[in-house]
Motif scaffolding. Structure first.
Motif, PDB file in Angstrom:
ATOM      1  N   GLU A   1       0.818  -1.212   0.000  1.00  0.00           N
ATOM      2  CA  GLU A   1       0.000   0.000   0.000  1.00  0.00           C
ATOM      3  C   GLU A   1       0.854   1.265   0.000  1.00  0.00           C
ATOM      4  OE1 GLU A   1       0.972  -1.201   4.114  1.00  0.00           O
ATOM      5  OE2 GLU A   1       0.080  -2.257   2.399  1.00  0.00           O
ATOM      6  N   ALA A   2       2.146   1.142   0.372  1.00  0.00           N
ATOM      7  CA  ALA A   2       3.045   2.303   0.402  1.00  0.00           C
ATOM      8  C   ALA A   2       4.149   2.175  -0.635  1.00  0.00           C
ATOM      9  CB  ALA A   2       3.651   2.454   1.801  1.00  0.00           C
ATOM     10  N   SER A   3       3.930   1.400  -1.684  1.00  0.00           N
ATOM     11  CA  SER A   3       5.011   1.064  -2.608  1.00  0.00           C
ATOM     12  C   SER A   3       5.611   2.283  -3.303  1.00  0.00           C
ATOM     13  CB  SER A   3       4.530   0.041  -3.645  1.00  0.00           C
ATOM     14  OG  SER A   3       3.415   0.543  -4.370  1.00  0.00           O
ATOM     15  N   GLU A   4       4.776   3.220  -3.755  1.00  0.00           N
ATOM     16  CA  GLU A   4       5.306   4.394  -4.453  1.00  0.00           C
ATOM     17  C   GLU A   4       6.120   5.267  -3.505  1.00  0.00           C
ATOM     18  OE1 GLU A   4       5.176   4.934  -7.678  1.00  0.00           O
ATOM     19  OE2 GLU A   4       4.039   3.077  -7.980  1.00  0.00           O
ATOM     20  N   SER A   5       5.600   5.491  -2.304  1.00  0.00           N
ATOM     21  CA  SER A   5       6.325   6.282  -1.302  1.00  0.00           C
ATOM     22  C   SER A   5       7.642   5.619  -0.953  1.00  0.00           C
ATOM     23  CB  SER A   5       5.477   6.436  -0.035  1.00  0.00           C
ATOM     24  OG  SER A   5       4.218   6.992  -0.317  1.00  0.00           O
ATOM     25  N   ASN A   6       7.610   4.311  -0.732  1.00  0.00           N
ATOM     26  CA  ASN A   6       8.819   3.596  -0.333  1.00  0.00           C
ATOM     27  C   ASN A   6       9.889   3.636  -1.415  1.00  0.00           C
ATOM     28  OD1 ASN A   6       7.877   2.888   2.210  1.00  0.00           O
ATOM     29  ND2 ASN A   6       6.996   0.960   1.505  1.00  0.00           N
ATOM     30  N   ARG A   7       9.475   3.516  -2.687  1.00  0.00           N
ATOM     31  CA  ARG A   7      10.464   3.551  -3.766  1.00  0.00           C
ATOM     32  C   ARG A   7      11.186   4.891  -3.814  1.00  0.00           C
ATOM     33  NH1 ARG A   7       6.095   1.147  -7.797  1.00  0.00           N
ATOM     34  NH2 ARG A   7       6.156  -1.049  -7.136  1.00  0.00           N
ATOM     35  N   VAL A   8      10.430   5.964  -3.714  1.00  0.00           N
ATOM     36  CA  VAL A   8      11.045   7.291  -3.770  1.00  0.00           C
ATOM     37  C   VAL A   8      11.973   7.507  -2.578  1.00  0.00           C
ATOM     38  CG1 VAL A   8      10.584   9.767  -3.604  1.00  0.00           C
ATOM     39  CG2 VAL A   8       9.244   8.356  -5.164  1.00  0.00           C
ATOM     40  N   LEU A   9      11.508   7.148  -1.391  1.00  0.00           N
ATOM     41  CA  LEU A   9      12.338   7.326  -0.197  1.00  0.00           C
ATOM     42  C   LEU A   9      13.602   6.475  -0.280  1.00  0.00           C
ATOM     43  CD1 LEU A   9       9.477   7.333   2.458  1.00  0.00           C
ATOM     44  CD2 LEU A   9      10.929   9.282   1.840  1.00  0.00           C
ATOM     45  N   TYR A  10      13.457   5.253  -0.750  1.00  0.00           N
ATOM     46  CA  TYR A  10      14.629   4.378  -0.903  1.00  0.00           C
ATOM     47  C   TYR A  10      15.607   4.961  -1.917  1.00  0.00           C
ATOM     48  CZ  TYR A  10      17.451   0.372  -2.327  1.00  0.00           C
ATOM     49  OH  TYR A  10      18.502  -0.449  -2.641  1.00  0.00           O
ATOM     50  N   ASP A  11      15.083   5.464  -3.033  1.00  0.00           N
ATOM     51  CA  ASP A  11      15.960   6.059  -4.048  1.00  0.00           C
ATOM     52  C   ASP A  11      16.729   7.245  -3.487  1.00  0.00           C
ATOM     53  OD1 ASP A  11      15.165   4.206  -5.914  1.00  0.00           O
ATOM     54  OD2 ASP A  11      13.742   5.541  -6.933  1.00  0.00           O
ATOM     55  N   ILE A  12      16.047   8.077  -2.717  1.00  0.00           N
ATOM     56  CA  ILE A  12      16.709   9.247  -2.125  1.00  0.00           C
ATOM     57  C   ILE A  12      17.834   8.808  -1.205  1.00  0.00           C
ATOM     58  CG2 ILE A  12      16.381  11.153  -0.500  1.00  0.00           C
ATOM     59  CD1 ILE A  12      13.541  11.466  -1.678  1.00  0.00           C
ATOM     60  N   ILE A  13      17.546   7.842  -0.353  1.00  0.00           N
ATOM     61  CA  ILE A  13      18.537   7.367   0.617  1.00  0.00           C
ATOM     62  C   ILE A  13      19.759   6.792  -0.083  1.00  0.00           C
ATOM     63  CG2 ILE A  13      18.971   5.559   2.336  1.00  0.00           C
ATOM     64  CD1 ILE A  13      16.049   6.012   3.271  1.00  0.00           C
ATOM     65  N   THR A  14      19.530   5.934  -1.048  1.00  0.00           N
ATOM     66  CA  THR A  14      20.666   5.265  -1.684  1.00  0.00           C
ATOM     67  C   THR A  14      21.436   6.189  -2.624  1.00  0.00           C
ATOM     68  OG1 THR A  14      19.126   4.340  -3.330  1.00  0.00           O
ATOM     69  CG2 THR A  14      19.718   2.952  -1.455  1.00  0.00           C
ATOM     70  N   GLU A  15      20.766   7.148  -3.231  1.00  0.00           N
ATOM     71  CA  GLU A  15      21.467   8.065  -4.131  1.00  0.00           C
ATOM     72  C   GLU A  15      22.477   8.922  -3.388  1.00  0.00           C
ATOM     73  OE1 GLU A  15      18.734  10.354  -6.484  1.00  0.00           O
ATOM     74  OE2 GLU A  15      17.771   8.556  -7.319  1.00  0.00           O
ATOM     75  N   VAL A  16      22.165   9.292  -2.142  1.00  0.00           N
ATOM     76  CA  VAL A  16      23.075  10.184  -1.416  1.00  0.00           C
ATOM     77  C   VAL A  16      23.972   9.452  -0.424  1.00  0.00           C
ATOM     78  CG1 VAL A  16      21.504  12.122  -1.651  1.00  0.00           C
ATOM     79  CG2 VAL A  16      21.416  10.737   0.420  1.00  0.00           C
ATOM     80  N   ALA A  17      23.652   8.194  -0.090  1.00  0.00           N
ATOM     81  CA  ALA A  17      24.408   7.531   0.979  1.00  0.00           C
ATOM     82  C   ALA A  17      25.023   6.202   0.582  1.00  0.00           C
ATOM     83  CB  ALA A  17      23.491   7.316   2.196  1.00  0.00           C
ATOM     84  N   ASP A  18      24.832   5.761  -0.659  1.00  0.00           N
ATOM     85  CA  ASP A  18      25.329   4.428  -1.015  1.00  0.00           C
ATOM     86  C   ASP A  18      26.842   4.387  -1.119  1.00  0.00           C
ATOM     87  OD1 ASP A  18      24.247   1.810  -1.433  1.00  0.00           O
ATOM     88  OD2 ASP A  18      25.002   1.901  -3.487  1.00  0.00           O
ATOM     89  N   ASP A  19      27.478   5.524  -1.343  1.00  0.00           N
ATOM     90  CA  ASP A  19      28.931   5.531  -1.447  1.00  0.00           C
ATOM     91  C   ASP A  19      29.606   5.128  -0.138  1.00  0.00           C
ATOM     92  OD1 ASP A  19      28.788   6.266  -4.066  1.00  0.00           O
ATOM     93  OD2 ASP A  19      29.232   8.393  -3.723  1.00  0.00           O
ATOM     94  N   VAL A  20      28.902   5.270   0.974  1.00  0.00           N
ATOM     95  CA  VAL A  20      29.490   4.897   2.268  1.00  0.00           C
ATOM     96  C   VAL A  20      29.903   3.433   2.257  1.00  0.00           C
ATOM     97  CG1 VAL A  20      29.023   4.645   4.735  1.00  0.00           C
ATOM     98  CG2 VAL A  20      28.177   6.639   3.508  1.00  0.00           C
ATOM     99  N   SER A  21      29.046   2.603   1.723  1.00  0.00           N
ATOM    100  CA  SER A  21      29.329   1.175   1.583  1.00  0.00           C
ATOM    101  C   SER A  21      28.336   0.627   0.563  1.00  0.00           C
ATOM    102  CB  SER A  21      29.195   0.455   2.930  1.00  0.00           C
ATOM    103  OG  SER A  21      29.545  -0.897   2.807  1.00  0.00           O
ATOM    104  N   PRO A  22      28.674   0.608  -0.711  1.00  0.00           N
ATOM    105  CA  PRO A  22      27.713   0.265  -1.766  1.00  0.00           C
ATOM    106  C   PRO A  22      26.955  -1.031  -1.481  1.00  0.00           C
ATOM    107  CG  PRO A  22      29.754   1.048  -2.739  1.00  0.00           C
ATOM    108  CD  PRO A  22      30.008   0.922  -1.265  1.00  0.00           C
ATOM    109  N   GLY A  23      25.617  -0.918  -1.552  1.00  0.00           N
ATOM    110  CA  GLY A  23      24.773  -2.081  -1.332  1.00  0.00           C
ATOM    111  C   GLY A  23      24.274  -2.247   0.078  1.00  0.00           C
TER     112      GLY A  23
END
Length: 438
Positions: A154-176
């Motif tokens: 029921e929150a799939s669209e919200s979760n995708r956007v939030l996940y994308d934001i988090i990983t786009e700015v923080a994935d370099d810390v430890s990819p994956g």
């Protein structure tokens, strides 16, 4: 090609080994970057959330979703700001890693240290609140854990956007380090991966948590329903009690720390209940009571199922009890071991209630709504554990760590401490901090 669940878990497992050794300042910088990105992309988040809410409202009209679920799902600018502030609060917490929990000299030059470390790969399956994804991800990053996230459809669209934001700015810390899975069948695949996943944290009904526990060999830290009680004692300040009982139900009824049953001592019931019922009714609360309650106020009769129900809405069961011991018995019979509160000026009665109740949190003269990781000063929470092992109550950073023993010696041999001429251990605790490469 879409990554399989196995590939995502493998990536998280690799990232966990690296993230465990990322310095605190780098983890904190990534968290502050997440908070900034959430604010900058508020419109994008709200657009995605509106899609989810619209679909959920239609499902509610068809009788598929409750009003409480729709309420938990909804975001606005203020809530996005609260989410960003929560991430910053997590960044501001003390580093949970590398803390020396104890130090013991085993012998001269042979020192044993117990040091906090991440759990590793944690997986969480959670309900409709999109802010849960950000809370859990932020706590995982701060505590050095890789995380597998599975939100409700029921929150799939919200979760995708939030996940994308988090990983786009923080994935370099430890990819994956953060992975998102969406299909229900992915959860079943995940539960078979006890070779790679170190902890599963389900948030949902008791039936759902039991399903997870019954279908995996991975340790489970469950967040189940909150059947919370407020007990108005004979020695309560009734004006204060009315305010607290109102707050516990009405301030935000859709959450697990809202009160579901009000217990009132028989000696104050006639004085307390009429005004309290009027306040609840003015706020739109549906009330059901036992026979003694209905002798005093005109409300619907309660059923046995009501005592065991988490309404998550403007509904409340009311019962008149004989004394504090009767209240304790009712709570221990019907409560979910989440949060309970006694309202009284009698310290002896408070002690009987607080020590007699089996729950993660027990309050005296305070609303059950305080049972929350942010309000406890934990920064945020991955959930509220109603179990008793590993972590209990709001689970923050400490609940996402375990420990490792480091032994520092100088060529010490076990043979020295064996046989007729065995050298004795000293086993003396001392104040000391383990530091790498000492």
């Amino acid at each position: 090609m879409t990554e399989s669940t196995r590939e995502k878990v493998d990536a998280a497992e690799r990232a966990a080994l690296d993230l465990a050794n990322v310095p605190e300042d780098e983890r904190n910088d990534a968290l502050y970057a997440i908070a900034d990105a959430l604010r900058e992309r508020t419109d994008e988040i709200l657009d995605a959330n509106e899609t989810d809410v619209t679909a959920a409202e239609q499902a509610h009209e068809r009788g598929e979703y409750s009003a409480a679920l729709v309420d938990r799902l909804r975001l606005d600018e203020s809530k996005v700001e609260d989410i960003a502030g929560m991430v910053e609060s997590v960044a501001g917490q003390d580093d949970p890693l590398g803390r020396t929990l104890s130090a013991r000299e085993l012998d001269d030059g042979l020192d044993l240290y117990k040091v906090s470390v991440p759990i590793g790969v944690v997986a969480t399956v959670f309900e409709s609140r999109p802010d849960a994804l950000v809370q859990i991800a932020a706590l995982a990053l701060k505590s050095g854990n890789a995380v597998i996230l599975k939100g409700g459809s029921e929150a799939s669209e919200s979760n995708r956007v939030l996940y994308d934001i988090i990983t786009e700015v923080a994935d370099d810390v430890s990819p994956g380090w953060a992975q998102l899975i969406e299909a229900r069948e992915d959860v079943d695949r995940l539960l078979d991966m006890d070779d790679s996943v170190d902890l599963v944290m389900p948030r949902g009904s008791s039936e759902f948590v039991s399903y997870i526990q019954d279908n995996t060999q991975i340790p489970v830290l469950g967040h189940t329903e909150g059947i919370c009680h407020v007990f108005v004692d004979e020695d309560a300040d009734l004006d204060m009690a009315a305010d607290v009982a109102f707050d516990a139900k009405v301030q935000y009824p859709a959450v697990c720390n809202a009160v579901e049953t009000l217990l009132v001592h028989e000696s104050v019931a006639s004085e307390f209940l009429p005004g309290m019922v009027e306040c609840y009714r003015d706020a739109g609360v549906t009330l059901r009571g036992d026979e003694h309650t209905r002798d005093i106020v005109d409300i619907d009769p309660v059923t046995e199922d009501d005592w065991d129900s988490e309404y998550g809405d403007l509904e409340l069961a009311v019962k008149v009890v004989a004394d504090v011991y009767d209240a304790v018995e009712h709570v221990n019979t019907h409560g979910s071991k989440h949060t309970e509160s006694i309202l009284t000026e009698n310290d002896e009665h408070a002690a009987v209630f607080m020590q007699g109740i089996d729950a993660a949190s027990v309050f005296h003269n305070a609303s059950t709504r305080f049972a929350d990781g942010y309000r406890y000063g934990l920064g945020a929470e991955v959930g509220i554990s109603t179990g008793k092992t590993h972590a209990r109550g709001p689970v923050g950073l400490d609940g996402l760590t375990t420990y490792k023993y480091y032994l520092e010696g100088d060529g010490h041999l076990v043979a020295t401490y064996s046989g007729e001429d065995a050298r004795p251990f000293t086993h003396e605790a001392f104040d000391g901090e383990w530091t790498p490469g000492r």
